[in-house]
Write an enzyme that holds these catalytic residues in place. Structure first.
Site, PDB file in Angstrom:
ATOM      1  N   GLU A 248      20.344 -57.122  -5.851  1.00 40.13           N
ATOM      2  CA  GLU A 248      18.999 -57.635  -6.171  1.00 40.13           C
ATOM      3  C   GLU A 248      18.405 -58.090  -4.861  1.00 40.13           C
ATOM      4  OE1 GLU A 248      16.126 -59.891  -6.245  1.00 40.13           O
ATOM      5  OE2 GLU A 248      17.292 -61.399  -7.310  1.00 40.13           O
ATOM      6  N   CYS A 282      11.992 -64.418  -5.570  1.00 44.49           N
ATOM      7  CA  CYS A 282      11.935 -62.972  -5.327  1.00 44.49           C
ATOM      8  C   CYS A 282      10.833 -62.286  -6.127  1.00 44.49           C
ATOM      9  CB  CYS A 282      13.288 -62.343  -5.629  1.00 44.49           C
ATOM     10  SG  CYS A 282      13.875 -62.617  -7.315  1.00 44.49           S
ATOM     11  N   GLU A 382       7.374 -58.648   3.098  1.00 43.61           N
ATOM     12  CA  GLU A 382       7.652 -59.727   2.156  1.00 43.61           C
ATOM     13  C   GLU A 382       7.516 -61.060   2.891  1.00 43.61           C
ATOM     14  OE1 GLU A 382      10.975 -61.026  -1.171  1.00 43.61           O
ATOM     15  OE2 GLU A 382      11.636 -60.007   0.653  1.00 43.61           O
TER      16      GLU A 382
END
Length: 478
Positions: A248, A282, A382
């Site tokens: 993940e 996230c 990100e």
């Protein structure tokens, strides 16, 4: 100042190197704990312990394994305030958010424990008379759980609960920034009398210790929550042994708002979904994609609502604490400055907080960038912090194209009252999770996974439990 040890085969032990690592409080930069600086020798000891324990543990009936998980939950609840305070000290989240994290940890473990009587196989018709064909679900064996720093306690529950209930053993390595909550969690494991070797804890950096864990032939399954870069390195290190992986990784969640949306609901959800845990989630709202017809109204309301956020000592009643580390501030500054040079504007914030109560610690203003286009830095990297870019689009097709152009595919948000748009998003958005007309959330019975560079495999729910099981086919002649 407390010093914490490795937990290997039911014993608290020092690192083979004898070296320690400091743990820093991001709100005031004080060193408040020390942990072991583990190396490859410690990794091997922990893996060997888990390998020794796994056969006996795997043969124990699943409901018996679940009893240990229920006992762990009870102990966590008894130490809820202590664990929450540690989370604030090592990670910087607010005390309110830390209490929620402790509750989530219990919920993850509870779901796993309840799954003990629901692990299913299959029986299929055989081709021959007097024969049966079975497919059983069996544990992998020794597993390794590598946990990120943004939810250091909840991620242990998310990984260890399913691993243990399905008959695996696990070695946990917390992130080097946030190892203390893990050490206290293992104090609880020791208190409940979990058999030696079923769960082991080693602390240290990801270069030597982490690599030793993921490259060992003893390790049969690796579950990781972390960055894309870390996931790629782990993928490569695990390849020679064909080790199973559940990754993940990073995300760049687009938050799409169409001109038929309820703007007030969208704005509130956008603020919550961007600035929760200082933007260190996230599946956070990483980039707003807004129809041009409502751009000015939505931007104005976003600025108004963001200004209301209270920043300060995370042990007090505030909405946002500090970032976890100095390096994270440097990364955000770089992204903002580059995006501004590319033509975006800073509509709110845009810098570090340094004066008065912010003289020490890693503080950053909630920041909104306008005029962000798809080719700019803030649209591509990100951010993982309290910085939000807003991009205007002319149509839903353009919004979908923007979202799918990203190499990430963890999650996305869509606000619209048009169900044809919702159905198109389900069919066309290449992400693991979509939130329609609601902000950030998650259910234990759901599934958390990414597409593209955001990972493979996943966690939570029945599919998450099955991720810790491999299949064994049996042809039985009688």
């Amino acid at each position: 100042m407390n010093t914490y040890k490795h937990y290997i085969h039911g014993q608290w032990v020092d690192s083979a190197s004898g070296e320690l690592m400091e743990v820093q409080n991001p709100a005031n930069e004080e060193i408040f704990a020390m942990v072991q600086a583990g190396n490859a020798i410690d990794a091997q000891k922990a893996l060997a312990s888990s390998e020794k324990a796994q056969k006996v543990w795997g043969l124990l009936p699943a409901p018996e394994r679940a009893k240990y998980l229920y006992a762990i939950i009870d102990k966590i609840k008894e130490r809820k305030n202590q664990l929450a305070e540690i989370l604030v000290s090592e990670q910087g989240k607010t005390y309110r958010e830390a209490l929620f994290e402790v509750d989530d940890t219990c919920a993850y473990i509870l779901y796993a424990a309840q799954a003990a009587t629901r692990i299913q196989g299959d029986i299929f018709p055989a081709d021959q008379p007097n024969e049966q064909l079975w497919i059983q679900k069996v544990p992998y064996g020794v597993t390794v759980g590598l946990c990120a720093w943004n939810y250091p306690l909840a991620l242990i529950g998310r990984k260890l609960g399913p691993a243990l209930v399905t008959g695996n053993t696990m070695v946990i390595k917390p992130h080097e920034l946030t190892p203390v909550s893990a050490a206290v969690f293992f104090e609880i494991i020791h208190e409940v009398g979990l058999p030696a070797g079923v769960a082991n804890l080693v602390t240290g950096d990801g270069i030597e210790l982490g690599n030793a864990l993921v490259s060992s032939p003893i390790t049969k399954l690796i579950t990781v929550t972390g960055s894309v870069r870390a996931g790629q390195a782990i993928y490569k290190a695990a390849a020679p042994n064909i080790t199973a992986l559940s990754l993940e990784l990073g995300g760049k969640s687009p938050f799409i708002v169409m001109d038929d949306a309820d703007i007030d609901i969208a704005v509130q959800a956008a603020v919550n979904s961007r600035f929760a845990n200082c933007g260190q989630v996230c599946i956070c709202n990483e980039q707003m994609v807004v129809h041009k017809n409502i751009l000015d109204e939505l931007t104005s309301k976003m600025i108004t609502e963001t200004k209301k956020l209270r920043i300060g000592d995370p042990m007090t009643d505030v909405d946002m604490g500090p970032k976890v580390a100095e390096s994270e501030l440097d990364k955000m500054d770089r992204i903002i400055q580059k995006t501004v040079t590319e033509g975006a504007q800073i509509a709110l914030g845009g810098g570090r907080l340094k004066d008065g109560p912010y003289e020490k610690g890693f503080w950053y203003e909630p920041t909104i960038l306008t005029g962000v286009t798809p080719d700019m830095c803030a649209s591509k990297e990100e951010i993982f912090g309290p910085v939000l870019g807003i991009t205007a689009v002319d149509s839903f097709d353009e919004a979908l194209a923007f979202a799918n152009d990203s190499p990430y595919g963890l999650s996305a948000y869509l606000f619209s009252k048009d169900y044809s748009k919702l159905m198109r998003a389900i069919n066309e958005l290449d992400v693991g999770t979509i939130f329609f007309n609601k902000g950030i959330s998650g259910a234990m019975q759901g599934y958390h996974n990414g597409h593209k560079l955001s990972g493979l495999g996943g966690e939570d729910g029945i599919y998450g439990i099955e991720g810790y099981l491999q299949k064994r086919t049996v042809y039985l002649k009688y």
